[in-house]
Design a protein around this motif. Structure first.
Motif, PDB file in Angstrom:
ATOM      1  N   SER A  24       2.033   3.332  -0.113  1.00 20.93           N
ATOM      2  CA  SER A  24       2.670   2.216  -0.821  1.00 20.93           C
ATOM      3  C   SER A  24       4.184   2.241  -0.675  1.00 20.93           C
ATOM      4  O   SER A  24       4.815   1.187  -0.533  1.00 20.93           O
ATOM      5  CB  SER A  24       2.276   2.218  -2.291  1.00 20.93           C
ATOM      6  N   ASP A  28       6.773  -0.422   1.061  1.00 22.16           N
ATOM      7  CA  ASP A  28       8.028  -0.860   0.446  1.00 22.16           C
ATOM      8  C   ASP A  28       9.203  -0.713   1.411  1.00 22.16           C
ATOM      9  O   ASP A  28      10.066  -1.600   1.486  1.00 22.16           O
ATOM     10  CB  ASP A  28       8.307  -0.067  -0.829  1.00 22.16           C
ATOM     11  N   ARG A  50       7.124   3.816  -7.837  1.00 17.24           N
ATOM     12  CA  ARG A  50       5.988   4.412  -7.125  1.00 17.24           C
ATOM     13  C   ARG A  50       5.766   5.859  -7.561  1.00 17.24           C
ATOM     14  O   ARG A  50       4.625   6.307  -7.672  1.00 17.24           O
ATOM     15  CB  ARG A  50       6.191   4.352  -5.619  1.00 17.24           C
TER      16      ARG A  50
END
Length: 79
Positions: A24, A28, A50
């Motif tokens: 993730s 980003d 995160r």
């Protein structure tokens, strides 16, 4: 699932959470480099979000796995 394998399952959950963080946050970074985000938040803000989402639970699960493993090995030793 046997009681002996519970801590292994918890280790796997912890590893999957770290992998989820890496994926993730990689997305980003990709979106930030290609200007896909339309917000003014800096990249480290996404990193903090995160980390709270993935790394903190991963650490908690890892500590629980260590405790469970210690308890199971002590019980097996005294049998």
């Amino acid at each position: 699932m046997e009681k002996n394998n519970i801590y292994k399952f918890l280790y796997a959950i912890s590893a999957m959470l770290v992998l989820g963080f890496a994926i993730s946050f990689g997305v980003d970074i990709y979106k930030d480099n290609n200007n896909m985000y339309m917000s003014s938040a800096p990249l480290y803000a996404y990193a903090i979000v995160r980390a709270v989402t993935f790394i903190v639970p991963s650490i908690i699960v890892f500590i629980v796995a260590l405790i469970v493993k210690k308890k199971l090995t002590n019980k097996e030793y005294y049998k």
